[in-house]
Scaffold this active site. Structure first.
Site, mmCIF file in Angstrom:
data_model
loop_
_atom_site.group_PDB
_atom_site.id
_atom_site.type_symbol
_atom_site.label_atom_id
_atom_site.label_comp_id
_atom_site.label_asym_id
_atom_site.label_seq_id
_atom_site.Cartn_x
_atom_site.Cartn_y
_atom_site.Cartn_z
ATOM 1 N N THR A 13 0.858 -1.177 0.000
ATOM 2 C CA THR A 13 0.000 0.000 0.000
ATOM 3 C C THR A 13 0.896 1.229 0.000
ATOM 4 O OG1 THR A 13 -1.871 -1.060 1.089
ATOM 5 C CG2 THR A 13 -1.693 1.322 1.328
ATOM 6 N N GLU A 75 -7.979 2.143 -10.492
ATOM 7 C CA GLU A 75 -6.521 2.084 -10.449
ATOM 8 C C GLU A 75 -5.871 2.546 -11.752
ATOM 9 O OE1 GLU A 75 -3.035 -1.160 -9.276
ATOM 10 O OE2 GLU A 75 -5.154 -1.695 -9.155
ATOM 11 N N GLY A 127 5.509 -10.549 -8.104
ATOM 12 C CA GLY A 127 5.071 -11.738 -7.360
ATOM 13 C C GLY A 127 5.773 -12.985 -7.850
ATOM 14 N N THR A 128 5.966 -13.075 -9.153
ATOM 15 C CA THR A 128 6.704 -14.200 -9.748
ATOM 16 C C THR A 128 8.145 -14.203 -9.262
ATOM 17 O OG1 THR A 128 5.377 -13.832 -11.732
ATOM 18 C CG2 THR A 128 7.238 -15.342 -11.924
#
Length: 280
Positions: A13, A75, A127-128
């Site tokens: 965040t 977003e 994330g990967t």
């Protein structure tokens, strides 16, 4: 600091605000502990207005005082506003470009003046990078992964074009230093122990090459020169920047990094909130 922008993403965040000297300030917190974000806001009673975006914005809302004024936007719009602001500060603005947002995954957009369209994306991203690094080396800390990867050598694990030709001259237009297969040498050798830094550098190469390859293809499709790479995965990540820069340049496109790459959404949310206040 009565108005702040918040981008509550899947992993982090991000918060953006201007200080007493009207200088932009940014900070981030892990999204799995939104109580930290709420504690920061509650510790600053001068904060009265929030610009909010991101998938976890509603979860954060539940932890905040009802007296706060909120202005929400999607977003993609927040990111577009933030990127435009950052481009004008650094590049004087770009009329047309590809924007690759490397978060947990990667979302790719085409900017044409004031129009901003999502044109592609992939699940390959930060994330990967952390997930594969953790599985293969047991290293979960992003900053440690980035630091170790900077010292690693990919040629010990990746199969390069030069390896395929084994001493023979590589025919044009092939580049002997291009990756023929990410992690390709592992399956060609007896089982062995690999240096952690090399594994992490190779993982960084995989992520960087996938993201830049997709971005370059779209830049060619839309006939633009510049590709703007943003996202918290680039933060203090020398290895990933180098992979992206070299591959983008090889394909005769220009890689642009904005600084505060992961905060475009939060900056856009801040700008949007300030606009709403000025319209009242």
């Amino acid at each position: 600091m009565n108005t702040i922008g918040i981008d509550a993403g899947g992993t982090l965040t991000k918060i953006a605000y201007t200080d007493g000297n009207n200088e932009l300030q940014v900070r981030h917190y892990p999204s799995n502990d939104l109580a930290q974000v709420a504690a920061f806001i509650n510790a600053h009673p001068e904060i009265q207005i929030l610009g909010m975006t991101g998938g976890r914005a509603e979860q954060l809302n539940l932890l905040l005082n009802d007296s706060l004024t909120r202005h929400s936007l999607v977003e993609f719009e927040a990111t577009f506003r933030g990127v435009n602001y950052q481009l004008k500060r650094q590049e004087g603005g770009l009329e047309r470009c590809i924007v690759a947002n490397i978060g947990s995954g990667t979302s790719i957009h085409y900017k044409n003046g004031e129009a901003y369209t999502r044109v592609s994306g992939t699940g390959i991203g930060g994330g990967t990078l952390v997930g594969l690094s953790a599985l293969m080396t047991g290293e979960y800390d992003y900053h440690e992964i980035s630091s170790l990867a900077a010292t690693g050598q990919r040629k010990n694990i990746d199969l390069m074009v030069a390896d395929i030709f084994e001493g023979m001259e590589v025919p044009a237009p092939l580049d002997p230093d291009l990756t023929a297969s990410n992690f390709g040498k592992v399956g060609l050798k007896p089982p062995q122990d690999y240096v952690k830094a090399d594994i992490l550098a190779t993982t960084m190469g995989l992520v960087g090459e996938v993201v830049s390859t997709l971005s370059i293809q779209l830049a060619e499709q839309y006939q633009v020169e510049h590709i703007v790479y943003i996202g918290t995965t680039l933060d203090h990540n020398t290895k990933l920047r180098d992979v992206i820069t070299s591959y983008t340049k090889l394909k005769k496109k220009t890689a642009v990094f904005l600084g505060d790459e992961g905060f475009s959404g939060a900056i856009g949310a801040l700008l949007y909130a300030k606009e709403q206040v000025s319209c009242v």
